[in-house]
Design a protein around this motif. Structure first.
Motif, PDB file in Angstrom:
ATOM      1  N   HIS A  21       0.965  -1.246  -0.045  1.00 26.69           N
ATOM      2  CA  HIS A  21       0.055  -0.239  -0.031  1.00 26.69           C
ATOM      3  C   HIS A  21       1.096   1.204  -0.035  1.00 26.69           C
ATOM      4  O   HIS A  21       0.429   2.272   0.451  1.00 26.69           O
ATOM      5  N   THR A  28      -3.904   0.194   4.380  1.00 27.34           N
ATOM      6  CA  THR A  28      -3.490  -1.052   4.980  1.00 27.34           C
ATOM      7  C   THR A  28      -4.514  -1.481   5.866  1.00 27.34           C
ATOM      8  O   THR A  28      -4.843  -2.694   5.578  1.00 27.34           O
ATOM      9  N   THR A  31      -7.732  -2.466   4.050  1.00 29.50           N
ATOM     10  CA  THR A  31      -8.147  -3.666   3.352  1.00 29.50           C
ATOM     11  C   THR A  31      -7.803  -4.796   4.213  1.00 29.50           C
ATOM     12  O   THR A  31      -8.665  -5.615   4.079  1.00 29.50           O
ATOM     13  N   ASP A  35     -10.964  -7.563   4.377  1.00 38.41           N
ATOM     14  CA  ASP A  35     -10.412  -9.087   4.285  1.00 38.41           C
ATOM     15  C   ASP A  35     -10.986 -10.089   5.414  1.00 38.41           C
ATOM     16  O   ASP A  35     -11.504 -10.934   5.398  1.00 38.41           O
TER      17      ASP A  35
END
Length: 66
Positions: A21, A28, A31, A35
């Motif tokens: 990133h 970060t 994300t 996830d």
């Protein structure tokens, strides 16, 4: 086809994800949280789809035990 080889086998995974990133810690974290949410949904879906006989009584859990 050969798998990709890591350049530095001792690299820190935290450094790797930050580098992905471009050093943006906020992106970060965003994300990683996305996830995590996706994986929780997958565990919930698997829990609903599996029978107890298939897993001999074991059920997947999205949360860790203390």
């Amino acid at each position: 086809m050969r798998p990709l080889e890591r350049k530095n086998k001792t690299a820190n995974p935290i450094d790797e994800v930050l580098a992905w990133h471009d050093g943006d810690a906020r992106a970060t974290i965003e994300t990683l949280l996305a996830d995590c949410g996706h994986l929780r949904q997958q565990v919930e879906l698997a829990d609903r789809a599996m029978s107890r006989g298939f897993t001999r009584g074991w059920r997947p859990q999205a949360d860790r035990d203390a």
